[in-house]
Design a protein around this motif. Structure first.
Motif, short mmCIF file in Angstrom:
data_model
loop_
_atom_site.label_atom_id
_atom_site.label_comp_id
_atom_site.label_asym_id
_atom_site.label_seq_id
_atom_site.Cartn_x
_atom_site.Cartn_y
_atom_site.Cartn_z
N TYR A 243 0.84 -1.19 0.00
CA TYR A 243 0.00 0.00 0.00
C TYR A 243 0.88 1.24 0.00
N PHE A 244 0.35 2.29 -0.61
CA PHE A 244 1.11 3.52 -0.76
C PHE A 244 1.21 4.25 0.57
N SER A 245 2.42 4.64 0.93
CA SER A 245 2.67 5.51 2.07
C SER A 245 3.92 6.32 1.77
N SER A 246 4.16 7.35 2.56
CA SER A 246 5.38 8.12 2.39
C SER A 246 6.61 7.24 2.59
N LEU A 247 6.53 6.35 3.59
CA LEU A 247 7.71 5.53 3.91
C LEU A 247 8.01 4.49 2.84
N SER A 248 6.98 4.00 2.16
CA SER A 248 7.22 2.97 1.15
C SER A 248 7.50 3.54 -0.23
N SER A 249 7.17 4.81 -0.46
CA SER A 249 7.15 5.30 -1.84
C SER A 249 7.86 6.64 -2.05
N THR A 250 7.25 7.72 -1.59
CA THR A 250 7.78 9.03 -1.94
C THR A 250 9.09 9.36 -1.24
N LEU A 251 9.20 9.02 0.05
CA LEU A 251 10.45 9.36 0.75
C LEU A 251 11.64 8.55 0.26
N PRO A 252 11.51 7.25 -0.01
CA PRO A 252 12.64 6.55 -0.63
C PRO A 252 13.07 7.17 -1.96
N ALA A 253 12.09 7.62 -2.76
CA ALA A 253 12.43 8.26 -4.03
C ALA A 253 13.19 9.57 -3.79
N ALA A 254 12.75 10.33 -2.79
CA ALA A 254 13.43 11.59 -2.47
C ALA A 254 14.83 11.33 -1.92
N LYS A 255 14.99 10.33 -1.07
CA LYS A 255 16.29 10.01 -0.51
C LYS A 255 17.28 9.60 -1.60
N ALA A 256 16.77 8.91 -2.61
CA ALA A 256 17.64 8.41 -3.68
C ALA A 256 18.33 9.53 -4.45
N THR A 257 17.80 10.75 -4.38
CA THR A 257 18.40 11.88 -5.09
C THR A 257 19.63 12.42 -4.37
N GLY A 258 19.78 12.09 -3.09
CA GLY A 258 20.87 12.65 -2.31
C GLY A 258 20.64 14.10 -1.92
N LYS A 259 19.44 14.60 -2.16
CA LYS A 259 19.13 16.01 -1.89
C LYS A 259 18.26 16.20 -0.65
N LEU A 260 17.94 15.12 0.05
CA LEU A 260 16.98 15.21 1.15
C LEU A 260 17.65 15.10 2.51
N THR A 261 17.27 16.01 3.40
CA THR A 261 17.64 15.93 4.81
C THR A 261 16.36 15.79 5.61
N ILE A 262 16.27 14.77 6.45
CA ILE A 262 15.08 14.53 7.26
C ILE A 262 15.41 14.80 8.72
N ARG A 263 14.58 15.59 9.37
CA ARG A 263 14.78 15.85 10.79
C ARG A 263 13.48 15.57 11.54
N PRO A 264 13.37 14.38 12.18
CA PRO A 264 12.20 14.10 13.00
C PRO A 264 12.32 14.80 14.36
N ASP A 265 11.32 14.62 15.22
CA ASP A 265 11.32 15.20 16.56
C ASP A 265 11.52 16.72 16.52
N THR A 266 10.98 17.36 15.49
CA THR A 266 11.17 18.79 15.29
C THR A 266 9.82 19.47 15.10
N ILE A 267 9.43 20.24 16.09
CA ILE A 267 8.14 20.91 16.07
C ILE A 267 8.30 22.31 15.47
N VAL A 268 7.57 22.60 14.42
CA VAL A 268 7.65 23.92 13.82
C VAL A 268 6.77 24.88 14.61
N HIS A 269 7.41 25.89 15.13
CA HIS A 269 6.74 26.92 15.94
C HIS A 269 6.03 27.93 15.06
N SER A 270 6.74 28.41 14.02
CA SER A 270 6.19 29.46 13.16
C SER A 270 7.06 29.63 11.94
N VAL A 271 6.55 30.38 10.98
CA VAL A 271 7.30 30.75 9.79
C VAL A 271 8.01 32.07 10.08
#
Length: 569
Positions: A243-271
């Motif tokens: 089944y389609f999910s970010s973890l099975s599909s889009t994020l692996p594709a993004a990681k494969a480019t070498g252009k992605l940095t992922i930071r979990p445990d990060t709460i966005v306060h504001s822009v």
């Protein structure tokens, strides 16, 4: 690459907030087009496959046999546990309500169902994927409700095809004007009672269609992912990626480019908004674990934190120029909450076919597209818009023993055989966008990180209440006409948010005085900030919305990159 990525990098081409369905697509499209992208997720890291800790654990091996720890749920999951998809096998993919509070006005309650982890609710969604039609995008203008959509079907048609081709959608080509066909893998098969019911409903009710559901579940190998093997517990995670999910599909594709940095445990306060440059330049964040603050900078910002999560960030982005929140020059930010109301329909029982059963647990059902208010002969005077039915044919299991009288060996022996065939049709109805359904900051109730929480005011209107009565009546009529016995219509209690299809609060529109976003999902107040999750929706239609979020996200990224090349951003 580690989940936290390169901690020394603070400047990026693009920042994506949220890692669910919309955020995953934003990350994929941006990185595949050469953009150094930072993906921020407020929840914990989840590793595809490895962290699906209950995926194939039998319910009888669970501590509470799949029913959950009621005491723990009443203390910590008192909102989440009210949603149908939450169970003992997947509760770790939903938030702890005690740690993540919010409030509502009087009896205007809203059930806010959340999944704070990498992948978001793409790990637990129902996967029903339907295109909207021209009829849906014209609805507000046609009915004189709220404001008109700034786009039409032709604006998004190629983007539907773009995301379908990658995600993998199984379904049947039907030629239904109000439910456009897409790019499909082979459809799943109806079982014997569904095949029996289909021609009888379609013959007895011209203009109604009884079709197999269109679902983001593979029926053939696709993009390195395996097809579904009908094991059943989809919402616990799918390690084979069927089944389609970010973890099975889009994020692996993004990681494969070498252009992605992922930071979990990060709460966005504001822009971070720079008034001198009249644009957003980054985001302020709080580390969920250490509570330290930090700033990240980027040329493009995609807010995909979920409908309410994104609106929370915008409302909290206050400045001298935007005292009530970034994007709120119109005063409509937070307003026009919508959901799909459901829990109304009917169930019927069918005799015969006792020698037939089905293989495994098909992660899909049948679908009856909207048939009310689609042409002159189907117009209703008591409500606008309409609903579709999701349902399935099935045989009653041993669980029916909890509802029928009896005891002893004979009674238990009878439960070894499957019960009679049944068909259930449950409506999913459109909710009109109304200003009085809104969310705002609750400055008196803060969370564990010192941020103001959200306060809701939301309720069904007379239009939805009339529609719900018709959902039950029409379902019962169709089942009776198809030969069902003991037909039981139902209209159960429903609370907004329970459908987990929350939409609105930062709607698209042509006029900055009445909308938050333009036709390309850009903030009228800051053109380098894009919102492509459910917050952007101007109406709700009756179809499940996730495919539309995916298409709008891909379209918005394409537009953003074109604008960058032109020097407009």
């Amino acid at each position: 690459m580690s989940a936290r990525g390169n901690e020394k990098t603070k400047d990026f081409d693009a920042i994506v907030v949220g890692s669910g369905i919309a955020g995953g697509w934003a990350a994929k499209e941006l990185t595949e087009n050469g953009q150094r992208t930072l993906l921020l997720e407020r929840g914990r890291n989840v590793v595809h496959g490895e962290d699906y800790i209950t995926e194939h654990v039998p319910t009888w091996d669970m501590e509470f046999k799949g029913l959950g720890d009621r005491r723990r749920w009443s203390e910590q999951y008192f909102i989440q546990s009210q949603a149908g998809p939450v169970n003992e096998g997947n509760v770790h993919f939903f938030v702890n309500d005690r740690e993540n509070p919010y409030s509502w006005h009087n009896d205007k309650k809203f059930l806010w169902i959340r999944g704070y982890q990498l992948g978001g609710r793409s790990l637990t969604w129902g996967r029903q994927t339907y295109r909207w039609s021209e009829h849906d995008f014209q609805a507000n203008a046609r009915d004189g409700v709220a404001i008109d959509w700034p786009i039409r079907y032709h604006d998004i048609e190629k983007w539907y095809a773009h995301v379908e081709a990658f995600a993998g959608i199984s379904g049947s080509v039907e030629g239904i004007e109000t439910l456009p066909d897409g790019i499909f893998l082979p459809p799943m098969q109806m079982n014997c009672v569904e095949q029996y019911v289909k021609p009888r409903i379609e013959a007895g009710f011209p203009g109604r269609h009884f079709i197999i559901g269109r679902t983001a579940v593979l029926t053939a190998p696709h993009k390195g992912r395996a097809p579904c093997h009908y094991c059943g517990p989809c919402s616990r995670g799918c390690s084979v990626g069927a089944y389609f999910s970010s973890l099975s599909s889009t994020l692996p594709a993004a990681k494969a480019t070498g252009k992605l940095t992922i930071r979990p445990d990060t709460i966005v306060h504001s822009v971070i908004y720079d008034e001198k440059r009249d644009k957003a330049i980054g985001v302020r964040v709080i580390d969920r674990l250490t509570r330290r603050t930090r700033e990240y900078f980027g040329r493009l910002i995609f807010l995909c934190a979920s409908t309410m999560g994104t609106t929370h960030i915008l409302l909290n982005t206050k400045s001298r120029r935007f005292p009530s929140g970034l994007g709120n020059s119109s005063g409509v930010l937070g307003h026009y909450i919508m959901d799909h109301h459901f829990k109304a329909g009917a169930t019927g029982t069918y005799s015969g076919m006792s020698d037939k059963y089905y293989y495994g647990e098909r992660p899909n059902g049948i679908y009856i597209p909207q048939f009310r208010n689609v042409d002159r002969r189907s117009m209703r005077k008591d409500f606008l818009r309409g609903y579709g039915y999701e349902g399935k044919g099935h045989r009653a299991s041993w669980r029916r023993g909890m509802e029928i009288p009896g005891f002893g060996a004979t009674w238990k022996e009878a439960l070894r055989d499957p019960g009679p065939w049944q068909v259930t049709l449950q409506g999913f109805g459109e909710m009109l966008p109304r200003y009085e359904n809104y969310v705002e900051l609750d400055e008196t109730l803060t969370d564990a990180w010192g941020l103001p929480t959200l306060k809701f005011s939301c309720a069904l209107g007379d239009n939805e209440l009339a529609m719900r009565r018709d959902m039950a009546t029409a379902a019962a009529e169709m089942l009776e006409a198809s030969g069902a016995k003991d037909v039981s219509p139902f209209v159960e209690a429903y609370v907004p948010g329970e459908g987990i299809h929350e939409m609105g609060t930062a709607r698209m529109g042509s006029d900055p005085r009445t909308s938050v976003l333009n036709r390309f999902n850009q903030l009228h107040d800051a053109h380098n900030v894009f919102v492509t999750d459910g917050a952007c929706m101007t109406s709700s239609a009756s179809q499940n919305p996730s495919l539309t979020y995916m298409a709008l996200t891909a379209r918005a990224v394409d537009h953003a990159l074109q604008e960058l090349k032109k020097g407009h951003l």
